[in-house]
Design a protein around this motif. Structure first.
Motif, PDB file in Angstrom:
ATOM      1  N   HIS A 127      -5.382  25.460 -12.098  1.00 43.43           N
ATOM      2  CA  HIS A 127      -5.390  24.588 -13.270  1.00 43.43           C
ATOM      3  C   HIS A 127      -4.072  23.833 -13.254  1.00 43.43           C
ATOM      4  CE1 HIS A 127      -5.962  23.012 -17.259  1.00 43.43           C
ATOM      5  NE2 HIS A 127      -4.745  23.428 -17.562  1.00 43.43           N
ATOM      6  N   ARG A 158       6.434  32.374  -9.963  1.00 41.59           N
ATOM      7  CA  ARG A 158       7.073  31.335 -10.777  1.00 41.59           C
ATOM      8  C   ARG A 158       7.757  31.936 -11.993  1.00 41.59           C
ATOM      9  NH1 ARG A 158       1.991  27.232 -10.552  1.00 41.59           N
ATOM     10  NH2 ARG A 158       0.999  29.006 -11.569  1.00 41.59           N
ATOM     11  N   ASP A 205     -10.057  24.419 -12.269  1.00 41.52           N
ATOM     12  CA  ASP A 205     -10.358  24.823 -13.640  1.00 41.52           C
ATOM     13  C   ASP A 205      -9.939  23.704 -14.603  1.00 41.52           C
ATOM     14  OD1 ASP A 205     -10.959  26.122 -15.944  1.00 41.52           O
ATOM     15  OD2 ASP A 205      -9.283  27.526 -15.863  1.00 41.52           O
ATOM     16  N   GLU A 260      -7.051  41.093 -16.514  1.00 32.90           N
ATOM     17  CA  GLU A 260      -8.199  41.259 -15.609  1.00 32.90           C
ATOM     18  C   GLU A 260      -7.835  42.076 -14.380  1.00 32.90           C
ATOM     19  OE1 GLU A 260      -6.177  38.826 -14.999  1.00 32.90           O
ATOM     20  OE2 GLU A 260      -6.234  38.700 -12.825  1.00 32.90           O
ATOM     21  N   GLY A 262     -10.124  29.316 -17.944  1.00 35.61           N
ATOM     22  CA  GLY A 262      -9.197  30.428 -17.768  1.00 35.61           C
ATOM     23  C   GLY A 262      -9.408  31.018 -16.387  1.00 35.61           C
ATOM     24  N   GLY A 316      -3.937  38.508  -8.207  1.00 34.12           N
ATOM     25  CA  GLY A 316      -4.243  37.182  -7.686  1.00 34.12           C
ATOM     26  C   GLY A 316      -4.850  37.131  -6.313  1.00 34.12           C
ATOM     27  N   ILE A 343      -8.274  29.266  -6.949  1.00 32.75           N
ATOM     28  CA  ILE A 343      -8.466  28.704  -8.297  1.00 32.75           C
ATOM     29  C   ILE A 343      -7.196  27.996  -8.732  1.00 32.75           C
ATOM     30  CG2 ILE A 343     -10.188  30.357  -9.093  1.00 32.75           C
ATOM     31  CD1 ILE A 343      -7.791  31.782 -10.528  1.00 32.75           C
ATOM     32  N   ASP A 366      -4.225  32.715  -5.358  1.00 33.49           N
ATOM     33  CA  ASP A 366      -3.631  31.771  -6.298  1.00 33.49           C
ATOM     34  C   ASP A 366      -3.400  30.465  -5.552  1.00 33.49           C
ATOM     35  OD1 ASP A 366      -3.580  33.677  -8.264  1.00 33.49           O
ATOM     36  OD2 ASP A 366      -1.399  33.713  -8.527  1.00 33.49           O
ATOM     37  N   SER A 367      -3.087  29.417  -6.295  1.00 36.60           N
ATOM     38  CA  SER A 367      -3.001  28.089  -5.691  1.00 36.60           C
ATOM     39  C   SER A 367      -1.585  27.732  -5.231  1.00 36.60           C
ATOM     40  CB  SER A 367      -3.509  27.062  -6.697  1.00 36.60           C
ATOM     41  OG  SER A 367      -2.945  27.313  -7.964  1.00 36.60           O
ATOM     42  N   HIS A 368      -0.747  28.754  -5.019  1.00 32.80           N
ATOM     43  CA  HIS A 368       0.615  28.510  -4.499  1.00 32.80           C
ATOM     44  C   HIS A 368       0.937  29.656  -3.540  1.00 32.80           C
ATOM     45  CE1 HIS A 368       0.199  29.826  -8.693  1.00 32.80           C
ATOM     46  NE2 HIS A 368       0.732  30.939  -8.205  1.00 32.80           N
ATOM     47  N   TYR A 410       1.352  25.953 -17.559  1.00 28.98           N
ATOM     48  CA  TYR A 410       0.149  25.399 -18.193  1.00 28.98           C
ATOM     49  C   TYR A 410       0.051  25.920 -19.613  1.00 28.98           C
ATOM     50  CZ  TYR A 410      -1.250  29.821 -15.999  1.00 28.98           C
ATOM     51  OH  TYR A 410      -1.282  31.118 -15.561  1.00 28.98           O
ATOM     52  N   HIS A 423       3.371  34.260  -1.793  1.00 25.69           N
ATOM     53  CA  HIS A 423       3.027  33.754  -3.139  1.00 25.69           C
ATOM     54  C   HIS A 423       4.321  33.312  -3.817  1.00 25.69           C
ATOM     55  CE1 HIS A 423       2.582  34.615  -7.572  1.00 25.69           C
ATOM     56  NE2 HIS A 423       1.494  33.879  -7.389  1.00 25.69           N
ATOM     57  N   ARG A 434     -12.153  24.043 -19.678  1.00 28.19           N
ATOM     58  CA  ARG A 434     -11.086  24.981 -19.302  1.00 28.19           C
ATOM     59  C   ARG A 434     -11.637  26.403 -19.430  1.00 28.19           C
ATOM     60  NH1 ARG A 434      -5.378  25.452 -20.186  1.00 28.19           N
ATOM     61  NH2 ARG A 434      -4.776  27.307 -18.994  1.00 28.19           N
ATOM     62  N   TRP A 457      -5.441  34.097 -19.064  1.00 31.71           N
ATOM     63  CA  TRP A 457      -4.520  34.807 -18.157  1.00 31.71           C
ATOM     64  C   TRP A 457      -4.294  36.231 -18.657  1.00 31.71           C
ATOM     65  CZ3 TRP A 457       0.084  37.475 -18.329  1.00 31.71           C
ATOM     66  CH2 TRP A 457       0.807  37.598 -17.137  1.00 31.71           C
ATOM     67  N   GLY A 458      -4.264  37.175 -17.737  1.00 31.43           N
ATOM     68  CA  GLY A 458      -3.774  38.516 -18.064  1.00 31.43           C
ATOM     69  C   GLY A 458      -4.844  39.568 -18.270  1.00 31.43           C
ATOM     70  N   ARG A 472     -12.512  32.270 -11.519  1.00 36.02           N
ATOM     71  CA  ARG A 472     -12.821  33.065 -10.323  1.00 36.02           C
ATOM     72  C   ARG A 472     -14.309  33.408 -10.268  1.00 36.02           C
ATOM     73  NH1 ARG A 472      -8.006  36.996 -10.773  1.00 36.02           N
ATOM     74  NH2 ARG A 472      -6.331  35.646 -10.031  1.00 36.02           N
TER      75      ARG A 472
END
Ligand code: UD2
Ligand code: MN
Length: 569
Positions: free
Chosen positions: A133, A356, A164, A328, A198, A303, A131, A219-221, A361, A353, A196, A325-326, A203
């Motif tokens: 954004h 960051r 997203d 879940e 979230g 993630g 996922i 995650d995307s990184h 965002y 991962h 958007r 975010w957060g 997911r």
């Protein structure tokens, strides 16, 4: 027919042979196609894909260039300055990332025992859902490439890039074109949300679109490393109620170095409902037979995880009322344990991962989504223990966390166990500040009305314990407990003292050491540091100053303390 005898016999034996062949083919087909769950969803892949996969494995060790083998990229002069100026936007070093090949090699950081483990040849197939954004181009595509390059095609059903609602221009048409050209067989595909959503609803959208037997979220990184997939699929094949996390390796946000985590950890949580890493507890070390066995964990970071797709939906997927975010991650962790599953970390599956520095965002409406999402999870899953969350987040009391009736109904329907069961059985080492302790709450010096106080310092650091005018329960920074082990403690930090009369006690990680033990006499009010025999004192300290440990003097007002609540007398 009048055939010679020997020929007639041959005919017969052919027939027998043909019948045997037919029966065994039927048995083989039955065993493999109808009787084995992995063929619920047979995976199709092209010869070209198999060849590309094999070629990559062969070429990986001889690749040359910046960042190859997971090495750090050190920038100089203009590039360094440019990276620094972009750090604010991306929260990691985008220039270093852009210099590294999208298909870079990373070192194999697995325990050598991992290579000896044999997995069944037939394993369920995976849909990997990434996922994002507004993720930067290079980390996003490096994630996708690492998955395709290091996943045997027979197990990789697809990779879904779940956008997203990004608005970075390159993530539109340019990304479509790149994906079509790079993976013409469609193994990687893009799915986009229409608003958007979230990360939680993103997911969910990915899970709905996915067709494989097993969902793997990333995650995307990220960068998947050698042999990451088989241990996850192998374990789910054994037990579809196990939700699994790979060990998360650190990709350095400044140099993009791929580093091993070294020692394994499990997940815990703070009562403020933030996630924490913890060492593997003793009972779990004893339960496991080998270093490479799955590690049971009370929680996950959120993630990166794998789950049987049917099981994921059966136990209620995600709470779609959670925003951005957060929260879940703890919700799904508590739920999987309480509702009949388990959560494990898999030491032989390693995925990097980039942690960051901040969120690159926006949070629409500037909402405290972690706070509101956590309220939802506390209200649905934590029973009376939600009090401990609210004692840290009094600011949230009375805020609108939306409708949770569906989630409550889910808990009923699944007949999940309660939160006390979870604490007792899954996380027995979790300290509960107001249960099974001698005393807890404010620690007040009546003559001054000053209370022990962290002065807002973060318990993860070491700091001197302060004094502040008593807030009568309004501030979590004044909650201390006198544990059964005679520690004067908070959630993870214990008050320790070293040295002679006249210094400040400090808060450090609890470790059971002698310098962390205190004795409190409810009648005289003294709090005595057992190792040194000195007394806790507030002599000459004003609100905002630091408490002292000095020579005991009988009946001295500045050495008298009272806990807010006493549980045993
Ligand atoms: C951690 C988790 C993250 C998530 C979060 C708690 C790890 C390594 N990461 O934070 O997955 O569980 O805790 O919620 O365990 N994204 C969207 N839409 C949004 C916001 C984010 O798709 O509105 C994507 C984002 O691009 C990224 C992923 O969600 O790929 C996770 O976000 P993050 O990387 O900012 O979260 P992280 O790693 O700080
Ligand atoms: Mn992340």
């Amino acid at each position: 027919m009048n055939l010679p005898r020997f020929l007639r016999r041959k005919r017969l034996s052919w027939k027998i042979l043909a019948i045997i062949a037919l029966i065994s083919t039927a048995i083989y087909v039955y065993m493999n196609y109808f009787n084995s769950k992995e063929l619920r969803n047979p995976n199709v892949y092209t010869k070209e894909r198999r060849k590309r996969f094999e070629d990559y494995q062969v070429s990986e060790s001889s690749r040359k260039g910046p960042g190859e083998n997971g090495e750090p990229v050190i920038l100089e002069r203009e590039e360094k300055a440019l990276a620094a100026s972009l750090f604010k936007k991306e929260a990691f070093n985008i220039i270093a990332s852009d210099k590294i090949s999208l298909q870079r090699s990373v070192k194999d950081v697995r325990d050598s025992k991992c290579k000896d483990i044999q997995y069944p040849k037939k394993l369920p197939s995976a849909s990997v859902v990434i996922i994002f954004h507004n993720e930067a181009w290079s980390p996003l595509l490096r994630t996708a490439h690492s998955v395709v390059n290091r996943s045997p095609p027979e197990y990789l059903h697809e990779v879904i890039l779940l956008d997203d609602f990004s608005d970075r221009p390159e993530l539109g048409e340019k990304l479509n074109k790149y994906v079509d050209e790079t993976w013409p067989d469609g193994v990687v595909r893009i799915v986009r949300t229409m608003e958007r959503s979230g990360l939680i609803r993103a997911r969910l959208a990915g899970a709905v679109a996915a067709k494989g037997d097993v969902l793997i979220f990333l995650d995307s990184h990220c960068e998947a490393s050698a042999g990451w997939l088989e241990p996850l699929l192998g374990r789910i094949n054994e037990d579809p109620t196990a939700m699994l996390c790979p060990e998360i390796d650190l990709i350095d946000k400044d140099t993009l170095q791929y580093g091993g985590t070294g020692s394994y950890s499990v997940g815990g949580f703070w009562w403020s409902l933030h996630f924490s890493w913890r060492p593997i507890p003793k009972h779990e070390k004893e339960r496991r037979k080998s270093d490479v066995d799955p590690i049971r964990s009370p929680t996950m970071a959120g993630g990166l995880f794998a789950v049987d797709r049917e099981f994921f939906f059966k136990i209620g997927a995600y709470d779609n009322g959670m925003e951005v975010w957060g929260g879940e991650n703890l919700e799904i962790s508590f739920r999987v344990w309480m509702c009949g599953g388990k959560l494990e970390f898999i030491p032989c599956s390693r995925v990097g991962h980039i942690f960051r520095a901040s969120h690159p965002y926006t949070f629409p409406g500037n909402k405290d989504t972690h706070g509101l999402n956590s309220m939802r999870l506390a209200e649905v899953w934590m029973d009376e223990y939600k009090r401990l969350f609210y004692s840290h987040r009094r600011d949230l009391l009375g805020q609108d966390y939306g409708d949770i009736s569906e989630r409550k109904a889910l808990r009923e329907k699944l007949k999940c166990k309660n939160f006390k069961w979870y604490l007792d059985n899954v996380y027995p080492e979790k300290f509960i500040p107001d249960e099974n302790v001698h005393a807890w709450g404010m620690v007040r010096n009546p003559s001054s009305n000053l209370c022990l106080d962290t002065l807002g310092k973060d318990e993860k650091m070491t700091f001197d314990v302060g004094l502040f005018s008593c807030q009568n329960g309004a501030s979590a920074s004044e909650v201390f407990s006198l544990s059964m082990e005679n520690e004067l403690r908070r959630e993870e930090g214990c008050m320790a003292y070293n040295g002679k009369s006249g210094g400040h006690p400090h808060l450090v990680n609890c470790n059971g050491a002698a310098n962390q033990k205190w004795k409190h006499d409810k009648n005289t009010g003294t709090i005595i540091h057992t190792e040194s025999g000195l007394c806790l004192d507030r002599e000459k300290v004003e609100s905002g100053g630091y408490s002292m440990v000095i020579t005991c003097v009988a009946n001295k007002d500045s050495q008298k303390w009272a806990f807010e609540h006493y549980l045993d007398v």
